[in-house]
Design an enzyme around this catalytic site. Structure first.
Site, mmCIF file in Angstrom:
data_model
loop_
_atom_site.group_PDB
_atom_site.id
_atom_site.type_symbol
_atom_site.label_atom_id
_atom_site.label_comp_id
_atom_site.label_asym_id
_atom_site.label_seq_id
_atom_site.Cartn_x
_atom_site.Cartn_y
_atom_site.Cartn_z
ATOM 1 N N CYS A 106 0.797 -0.911 0.163
ATOM 2 C CA CYS A 106 0.145 0.135 -0.037
ATOM 3 C C CYS A 106 0.654 1.306 -0.019
ATOM 4 O O CYS A 106 1.549 1.546 -0.990
ATOM 5 C CB CYS A 106 -0.794 0.039 1.125
ATOM 6 N N HIS A 164 -3.650 -5.009 0.303
ATOM 7 C CA HIS A 164 -3.238 -5.765 1.507
ATOM 8 C C HIS A 164 -3.070 -7.344 1.559
ATOM 9 O O HIS A 164 -4.098 -7.838 1.961
ATOM 10 C CB HIS A 164 -3.823 -5.152 2.744
ATOM 11 N N GLU A 191 -1.679 -9.380 3.326
ATOM 12 C CA GLU A 191 -1.622 -10.141 4.578
ATOM 13 C C GLU A 191 -3.199 -10.441 5.365
ATOM 14 O O GLU A 191 -3.242 -11.247 5.873
ATOM 15 C CB GLU A 191 -1.121 -8.964 5.732
#
Length: 544
Positions: free
Chosen positions: A382, A516, A518
């Site tokens: 990001c 993102h 994750e």
């Protein structure tokens, strides 16, 4: 019929209710049951989207664009069940919906009250979209005794009668503190917490008792007697070496057995726990270790990067190595005396995560430069991808004044706010001066990868979907100059207007992503980008 498990907390906060809920759901899943977990947050914010990371920690984003509590990340990581908008609600959202209806005249002039209007809204939320599920676990944020929690506790008390008492079980998490001077555990706080809960009309079926020391048999019997629960239903919960040890630890204590017994379920299949034993074996028997330097903005509050921390651990699981994280504030690299070499040279990989605001970003740009120049594996997420593009523009593409409009007017807006984009629901339009939560690109969006790219080889596909949470985008008008400098735009939105992934083919491992990743990583299914980033760090460790 769907059965409900309500999880409350007492004595103190941060007892690990979310991890307990996720672990219990995983154990029920391992027995073949279908599950969903929900979080009730009593605070008055509509959602955590505009809350400071230092106040709330990470904001977890779902595929359908909800900004939610970080516990939903645990729910997904432990069960693999994708969370939705309907899985997290706050007092603010409940009251907002009710006031909107009242202003519209939906209540036909009736007096709007906490009971029944607020409690009915909470009950509706708890039961929405639960068809076909075996168990729905509902975690109530905060602790018993908090004023703001009372409507939620009243609602779950009523729900037991609504669904039938055989279809609702209450679990209460408490603290059993250890007094070193006395050399003993004290059960009185648990007794008081349960008494307060019973005063509301809720009798817990199972008690989960957090403590620093094993719960002696006598203390277990004492808690059972005074709290009116079976002795076997007093579950000891000690700290675990890893959060991924917790499901096995709770199973050994009999948590899932006691919950099923409280429902009157006999002869349930034994849980298949090989998934969890394999994960813990990889965690506790690594074949090496790597150190990752995370250059971020909120390193003083590790919960701000909760999913990131876990995704790095998942990358370690995939490669059977221990991942050590070195947290570094970006501001450390901004002064004239900043010794970036001393800080980053020992790292086997450098990661610049997401964030908002200008603080620390010049230090992040210097970190990107170090990783590029020293051929250290780099991962930008990001804001980290945006800083990688600005670094390339300034230092390689000849755009000396490259910047981002997030920090104010700039002569060379390599990164800027975009107010229109395409989604699965069609054209999305935002006002630059609109509500903060409304100006973001939130949730899952598709991207198309170049077939010959590193990213495509990692994903094993050229069509992907990832979760976003950001207001600013890399300006596609700079693509030609950046690619000429060696930074390739290898992933784009399907319409070709929004850069999603950049990479450097001439670098050992250099990838930046606007999304993102994750948020979708799991211990039993590590995200491929994190698995490959840690693999690159392992290779780097052999060169150092």
């Amino acid at each position: 019929m769907t059965r409900f498990i309500f999880i409350t907390g007492g004595v103190v906060s941060s007892l690990g209710k979310g991890l307990m809920a996720a672990s219990l759901a995983a154990l029920l899943q391992a027995r073949g049951y279908t599950v969903r977990i929900r979080k009730f947050d009593p605070y008055l914010n509509v959602d955590p989207g505009t809350m400071s990371p230092y106040q709330h920690g990470e904001v977890y984003v779902t595929d359908d664009g909800a900004e939610t509590d970080l516990d939903l990340g645990h729910y997904e990581r432990f069960t693999g069940v994708a969370s939705r908008q309907t899985d997290n609600i706050t007092s603010g959202r409940v009251y907002q919906d009710i006031i909107t209806k009242e202003r519209r005249g939906d209540f036909l002039g009736a007096t709007v009250q906490v009971i029944p209007h607020v409690t009915d809204a909470i009950k509706h939320f708890a039961r929405a979209d639960t068809e076909g599920l075996d168990f729905v676990l509902c975690e109530i944020g905060g602790t018993v005794g908090d004023i703001e929690s009372l409507p939620f506790l009243e609602a779950i008390r009523q729900l037991s009668a609504d669904v039938g008492r055989a279809n609702a079980v209450y679990i209460h998490c408490t603290l059993v503190p250890y007094l070193a001077a006395a050399g003993e555990l004290k059960t009185k706080p648990t007794q008081h917490s349960v008494a307060e809960l019973r005063g509301i009309g809720i009798q817990p079926h199972v008690l989960v008792c957090r403590s620093e020391h094993p719960l002696p048999d006598g203390d277990r019997a004492k808690i059972a007697l005074f709290c009116n629960v079976a002795k076997e239903a007093v579950i000891s919960a000690l700290d675990a070496p890893s959060i991924y040890d917790v499901p096995l630890q709770y199973h050994a204590e009999g948590l899932d057995d006691q919950v099923l017994a409280a429902f009157g379920i006999n002869g349930a299949p034994a849980p298949l726990l090989t998934r969890w034993t394999d994960i813990t074996d990889r965690l506790h028997s690594p074949e090496g270790e790597v150190t990752i330097g995370v250059v971020g903005k909120y390193t003083g509050m590790k919960d701000a990067y909760k999913s990131l921390t876990e995704a790095l651990a998942h990358g370690g699981i995939a490669n059977r190595v221990k991942v050590n994280i070195r947290w570094i504030e970006g501001e450390l690299f901004e002064g004239p005396d900043a010794d970036i070499v001393a800080q980053l040279e020992p790292m086997h990989g450098i990661l610049v995560p997401g964030g908002f605001g200008e603080r620390g970003t010049e230090g992040m740009i210097r970190s990107v430069h170090f990783a590029r120049d020293r051929q250290v594996p780099f991962f930008g997420i990001c804001l980290g991808m945006q800083m990688a593009c600005i670094e390339a523009a300034r230092n390689q593409a000849g755009v000396a004044e490259a910047g981002t409009t997030e920090f104010g007017p700039t002569a060379e807006p390599v990164v800027g706010m975009i107010t229109e984009w395409m989604s699965a629901d069609g054209l999305q339009v935002r006002e630059a001066g609109g509500d903060l939560g409304g100006t973001m690109r939130l949730g899952a969006y598709d991207a198309t990868l170049a077939g010959n790219s590193v990213a495509a080889s990692i994903y094993g596909d050229t069509a992907i979907s990832e979760r976003h949470r950001h207001r600013y985008e890399v300006n596609v008008n700079y693509r030609e100059r950046l690619e000429a400098s060696g930074l390739i735009f290898s992933g784009m939105s399907p319409d070709g207007l929004l850069p999603e992934i950049v990479e450097r083919p001439d670098h050992p491992w250099f990838i930046g992503v606007q999304f993102h990743p994750e948020l979708k990583s799991k211990p039993f299914d590590p995200h491929p980008l994190f698995a490959e980033f840690i693999a690159a760090a392992v290779r780097q460790s052999r060169l150092v």
